[in-house]
Design a protein around this motif. Structure first.
Motif, PDB file in Angstrom:
ATOM      1  N   TYR A 243       4.827   7.747  -7.240  1.00  0.00           N
ATOM      2  CA  TYR A 243       4.033   6.587  -6.846  1.00  0.00           C
ATOM      3  C   TYR A 243       3.036   6.264  -7.946  1.00  0.00           C
ATOM      4  N   PRO A 244       2.772   4.987  -8.182  1.00  0.00           N
ATOM      5  CA  PRO A 244       1.871   4.612  -9.279  1.00  0.00           C
ATOM      6  C   PRO A 244       0.448   5.148  -9.097  1.00  0.00           C
ATOM      7  N   CYS A 245      -0.027   5.207  -7.857  1.00  0.00           N
ATOM      8  CA  CYS A 245      -1.378   5.673  -7.559  1.00  0.00           C
ATOM      9  C   CYS A 245      -2.428   5.106  -8.509  1.00  0.00           C
ATOM     10  N   PRO A 246      -2.615   3.815  -8.528  1.00  0.00           N
ATOM     11  CA  PRO A 246      -3.607   3.213  -9.415  1.00  0.00           C
ATOM     12  C   PRO A 246      -5.023   3.645  -9.019  1.00  0.00           C
TER      13      PRO A 246
ATOM     14  N   ASN B 184      -8.669  12.883  -6.223  1.00  0.00           N
ATOM     15  CA  ASN B 184      -7.671  13.100  -7.263  1.00  0.00           C
ATOM     16  C   ASN B 184      -6.259  13.175  -6.701  1.00  0.00           C
ATOM     17  N   VAL B 185      -5.331  12.830  -7.523  1.00  0.00           N
ATOM     18  CA  VAL B 185      -3.937  12.960  -7.124  1.00  0.00           C
ATOM     19  C   VAL B 185      -3.561  14.437  -7.228  1.00  0.00           C
ATOM     20  N   SER B 186      -2.929  14.958  -6.180  1.00  0.00           N
ATOM     21  CA  SER B 186      -2.738  16.404  -6.111  1.00  0.00           C
ATOM     22  C   SER B 186      -1.750  16.930  -7.157  1.00  0.00           C
ATOM     23  N   SER B 187      -0.606  16.274  -7.330  1.00  0.00           N
ATOM     24  CA  SER B 187       0.387  16.846  -8.247  1.00  0.00           C
ATOM     25  C   SER B 187       0.963  15.787  -9.172  1.00  0.00           C
ATOM     26  N   ALA B 188       1.493  16.238 -10.266  1.00  0.00           N
ATOM     27  CA  ALA B 188       2.057  15.311 -11.248  1.00  0.00           C
ATOM     28  C   ALA B 188       3.335  14.670 -10.720  1.00  0.00           C
ATOM     29  N   ALA B 189       4.083  15.476  -9.949  1.00  0.00           N
ATOM     30  CA  ALA B 189       5.344  14.959  -9.411  1.00  0.00           C
ATOM     31  C   ALA B 189       5.077  13.772  -8.491  1.00  0.00           C
TER      32      ALA B 189
ATOM     33  N   ALA C  77       0.835  -1.198   0.000  1.00  0.00           N
ATOM     34  CA  ALA C  77       0.000   0.000   0.000  1.00  0.00           C
ATOM     35  C   ALA C  77       0.870   1.247   0.000  1.00  0.00           C
ATOM     36  N   LYS C  78       1.925   1.199   0.785  1.00  0.00           N
ATOM     37  CA  LYS C  78       2.820   2.345   0.870  1.00  0.00           C
ATOM     38  C   LYS C  78       3.477   2.615  -0.482  1.00  0.00           C
ATOM     39  N   GLU C  79       3.885   1.557  -1.151  1.00  0.00           N
ATOM     40  CA  GLU C  79       4.539   1.748  -2.447  1.00  0.00           C
ATOM     41  C   GLU C  79       3.565   2.220  -3.512  1.00  0.00           C
ATOM     42  N   LEU C  80       2.333   1.777  -3.390  1.00  0.00           N
ATOM     43  CA  LEU C  80       1.341   2.163  -4.392  1.00  0.00           C
ATOM     44  C   LEU C  80       0.935   3.624  -4.253  1.00  0.00           C
ATOM     45  N   TYR C  81       0.679   4.039  -3.022  1.00  0.00           N
ATOM     46  CA  TYR C  81       0.036   5.336  -2.837  1.00  0.00           C
ATOM     47  C   TYR C  81       0.939   6.416  -2.245  1.00  0.00           C
ATOM     48  N   GLY C  82       1.991   6.032  -1.582  1.00  0.00           N
ATOM     49  CA  GLY C  82       2.817   7.050  -0.950  1.00  0.00           C
ATOM     50  C   GLY C  82       2.146   7.597   0.294  1.00  0.00           C
ATOM     51  N   PRO C  83       2.856   8.414   1.038  1.00  0.00           N
ATOM     52  CA  PRO C  83       2.372   8.838   2.353  1.00  0.00           C
ATOM     53  C   PRO C  83       1.098   9.678   2.320  1.00  0.00           C
ATOM     54  N   GLU C  84       0.870  10.438   1.234  1.00  0.00           N
ATOM     55  CA  GLU C  84      -0.264  11.354   1.267  1.00  0.00           C
ATOM     56  C   GLU C  84      -1.587  10.652   0.997  1.00  0.00           C
ATOM     57  N   LEU C  85      -1.565   9.821  -0.018  1.00  0.00           N
ATOM     58  CA  LEU C  85      -2.825   9.233  -0.447  1.00  0.00           C
ATOM     59  C   LEU C  85      -3.246   8.052   0.406  1.00  0.00           C
ATOM     60  N   ILE C  86      -2.287   7.496   1.141  1.00  0.00           N
ATOM     61  CA  ILE C  86      -2.569   6.225   1.813  1.00  0.00           C
ATOM     62  C   ILE C  86      -3.738   6.357   2.783  1.00  0.00           C
ATOM     63  N   LYS C  87      -3.900   7.560   3.336  1.00  0.00           N
ATOM     64  CA  LYS C  87      -4.966   7.741   4.319  1.00  0.00           C
ATOM     65  C   LYS C  87      -6.338   7.648   3.675  1.00  0.00           C
ATOM     66  N   SER C  88      -6.465   8.217   2.481  1.00  0.00           N
ATOM     67  CA  SER C  88      -7.790   8.238   1.868  1.00  0.00           C
ATOM     68  C   SER C  88      -8.065   7.011   1.009  1.00  0.00           C
ATOM     69  N   ARG C  89      -7.020   6.282   0.682  1.00  0.00           N
ATOM     70  CA  ARG C  89      -7.219   5.154  -0.235  1.00  0.00           C
ATOM     71  C   ARG C  89      -7.224   3.789   0.444  1.00  0.00           C
TER      72      ARG C  89
END
Lengths: 382, 352
Positions: free
Chosen positions: A139-142, A129-134, A88-100
């Motif tokens: 992170y893949p953020c599927p 939505n994913v906040s930024s392109a960077a 999960a951490k690798e997929l979403y990174g620290p920011e998105l993990i909470k909401s996903r």
């Protein structure tokens, strides 16, 4: 719209500031009191030890950014929860993990009502939505969420069947990951909707490497054979082994923070020995078991009730747990080459019966006494 | 007036008289600030509770001795209300979840989370975490134990658990692997005697070596029992000498009588007589396991060595039945009947 983002950014900044202040204060304290099991939980998929097959499959899916529903099963302490958290951490990174990601385990109420409300609501929710392109580049953020149901085998049948349709209906935006020890306790319709991953218990080499690594980082001295002792006591359960290691380290080095002076530390710091490990794991010393085995050996006909009764009474008074006694006695008997195979067969029947009784909560003293006497009877050829 | 068991209970780690190594260990754990979850196990009367209270005192100072009892009401998911008593000080809580039977999971989930989510109120406290002592942990249901698993990890900055139980057999492996196991063995005979002598001296009683020795043996290394017997002896007799008899508890006397009756006659009529006695014991709230165990060990000296394994086998068998069955008296009677039959068969084969 701009103000909205502004607000969010400000909030984030505030939270960040507060967090840094907080962490500055607490950091030293917190990492020290943190259990090593949490501290050394694998951070990425490749950190997970000894589950090569599963990890390769998962890493492929990571690249493809698509994931099936998953069912992880295997004995405790083999890295099931760690794997999914790392994924999960690798997929979403620290920011998105909470909401996903939604993690539910047995400590949360998980009756049928929760499955209907909480899980369904989360599954139904549209993606943020994913906040930024960077961020997206890192992170893949599927485009789906993950619901982790830890310790799924303690969910009721009803709650499990309530999941069935939910899993299918929202499969476009939600993936489920069930984690359990016993795959048989998951109802078939659920199991067939998931791709299964078996986690095998850790082999000696990998467990040893990991333990030595941790010991080195924590600066714990290990005596010759201590690691083998740890692994043996833990029976393939890495978490158990790490907990034992930490407890042992506390025992040998616990004096140091209170002790104060620097030069004292070196004196107090002993290394972890096999004996300490066994002590912590509640392993009964070999002599005690051997004494019991000796008492069980046939002497004159029926003459060994008194010595056996005495040994058992002492054992119970010393507080050894009956489960441990049964376990070690089993080891002692099975590997004893002087006992004939036919006798061993009979003895094993007795073991299975006593084990069942102990699990049912029968009295330990009577059960062990019965066990010892019956084995002795079998050895005596009666 | 308090019983000497309570009056002379050691209140700090320094005052403990035996298991010095264990006391040292607990002290260093308490002082290091890095305090793990603990699981105390050992037979009753070994001093588990005493050690826990002493450890808590070492952790927080004398504040832990100021305790109050709270009655809390919990609600289950099916809207049933549970009344639950909590013994609490500012720093720690003590609960016995098995009081509420099958609903212990609700208590564990609600209470522990509530405790864990708030920080220590007293800012001047020595430790940042609170301690929850869970009694009879080996009687927790599987669900409740499963609920403990993540809680123990997740809230570890604010919360430490001390589990107490008679054995580790009833505790699931994941919990065991999260705790530091502390085994408290019963004191040896010599240590029991030492404690008894000390108690006598503190009460100003004349020390009788012979009596002390007998009391220690009678108690089966159970310190609490030894102290209670000792006090009973001194309360009942004006003048205590070496030869003063130790009065067995009423129920033990009754069981001994049953044992003798079973030995004397093996007929259905005798079972009927024994039955009323067994009922008598049960109505006086003697646990069935205790009855069966005591009866078995009272019978042991009365029968031949060759018979003993057989009798133990059936005793263990019926004890298991008592635990899994519902109607206790059936199994007690069945044991009596079985015993009579075994004995009769044995005597017949001897005759032939």
């Amino acid at each position: 719209m701009a103000s909205f983002f502004d607000l969010k950014a400000r909030k984030a900044a505030l939270a960040n500031g507060a967090a840094t202040k907080d962490t500055e204060k607490k950091d030293g304290e917190n990492t020290r009191v943190q259990p090593w099991v949490e501290k050394y939980r694998p951070k990425t998929l490749s950190d997970v030890t000894a589950q090569d097959h599963t990890i390769t499959v998962l890493q492929r899916t990571l690249q493809a950014s698509n994931l099936p529903h998953m069912l992880f099963y295997g004995p405790p302490g083999t890295g099931k929860t760690s794997t999914i958290l790392a994924l999960a951490k690798e997929l979403y990174g620290p920011e998105l993990i909470k909401s996903r990601v939604l993690e539910l385990n047995a400590s949360d109420e998980r009756g049928i009502s929760i499955v209907r409300e909480k899980v369904k609501d989360f599954a139904r929710m549209q993606l943020t939505n994913v906040s930024s392109a960077a961020y997206k580049a890192r992170y893949p953020c599927p485009p789906f969420k993950i619901i982790i149901l830890d310790e799924a085998d303690s969910m009721t049948q009803d709650a499990q069947s309530a999941l069935r349709r939910t899993m299918e209906t929202y499969s476009k935006i939600t993936r489920f990951c069930l984690i359990c020890n016993y795959v048989t306790r998951i109802i078939d319709p659920l199991a067939s909707r998931c791709s299964k991953f078996r986690f095998k218990s850790l082999d000696q080499g990998n467990a040893k490497k990991r333990l030595e690594e941790i010991a080195e980082k924590e600066k714990v001295g290990l005596e010759e054979g201590a690691v083998e002792g740890l692994i043996h006591c833990a029976e393939g359960d890495l978490r158990k082994a790490i907990t034992y290691l930490q407890s042992a380290a506390r025992l040998v080095g616990a004096v140091q923070p209170g002790g104060g002076d620097g030069d004292e530390m070196d004196v107090d710091k002993k290394s972890v020995s096999v004996k300490i490990v066994q002590d912590i794991a509640g392993v009964i010393p070999d002599e005690t078991i051997q004494r019991l085995v000796k008492a069980m050996r046939p002497t004159t006909l029926g003459g060994n009730y008194t010595p056996i009764a005495k040994e058992v009474e002492d054992m119970v008074a010393d507080g050894w747990s009956a489960g441990q006694v049964v376990n070690q006695l089993y080891q002692a008997v099975v590997y004893d080459e002087t006992i004939e195979d036919a006798q061993k067969n009979k003895i094993l029947l007795v073991f299975s019966e006593i084990d069942k009784r102990l699990v049912d909560g029968a009295d330990e003293h009577l059960s062990i006494l019965d066990l010892a006497l019956r084995i002795s009877g079998i050895l005596g050829g009666r | 007036m308090a019983l000497i068991v309570d009056k002379h209970r050691p209140r700090s780690l320094d005052a403990l008289t035996y298991h010095d190594e264990l006391s040292d260990r607990l002290r260093s754990l308490a002082q290091s600030g890095d305090f793990p979850h603990l699981l105390f196990y050992g037979p009753s009367g070994a001093g588990k509770k005493t050690r826990i209270v002493a450890t808590l005192k070492e952790l927080y100072g004398p504040g832990v001795e100021k305790i109050k009892i709270d009655a809390r009401v919990f609600q289950t998911s099916s809207n049933r209300k549970l009344e639950f008593n909590i013994v609490a000080s500012v720093y720690h809580l003590e609960i016995t979840p098995s009081d509420v039977g099958n609903y212990d999971r609700v208590v564990i989930q609600d209470l522990l989370k509530e405790v864990a989510q708030t920080q220590q109120v007293d800012q001047s406290a020595r430790q940042k975490f609170k301690v929850v002592v869970i009694n009879e942990a080996d009687h927790l249901t599987r669900d409740a134990q499963a609920a403990l698993r993540r809680t123990m990890e997740k809230y570890s900055p604010n919360l430490r658990l001390i589990l107490v139980g008679e054995s580790t057999a009833g505790i699931i492996a994941p919990i065991r692997s999260r705790c530091l196991l502390v085994r408290v063995a019963r004191p040896s005979l010599g240590e029991v005697e030492g404690v008894l002598v000390k108690s006598c001296e503190r009460e100003g009683w004349e020390v009788q070596r012979g009596l002390v020795e007998r009391v220690a043996r009678e108690s089966g290394r159970n310190l609490r029992r030894a102290l209670l017997i000792l006090e009973a002896v001194y309360a009942q007799n004006e003048k205590v000498t070496d030869a003063t008899p130790i009065p067995p508890p009423d129920w033990e006397g009754l069981i001994e009588q049953i044992a003798r009756e079973i030995m004397a006659e093996h007929t259905p009529a005798r079972i009927l007589q024994v039955r009323s006695k067994l009922y008598d014991l049960l109505t006086h709230c003697i646990p069935p396991t205790t009855i069966l165990k005591t009866l078995t060990f009272k019978l042991m000296p009365l029968i031949d060595d060759a018979l003993k394994p057989e009798v133990i086998k059936w005793s263990a068998f019926y004890e298991h039945r008592i635990k899994t069955g519902t109607k206790v008296i059936f199994h007690l009677e069945a044991f009596v009947a079985k015993f009579m039959r075994i004995l009769e068969m044995y005597l017949m084969s001897m005759d032939m």
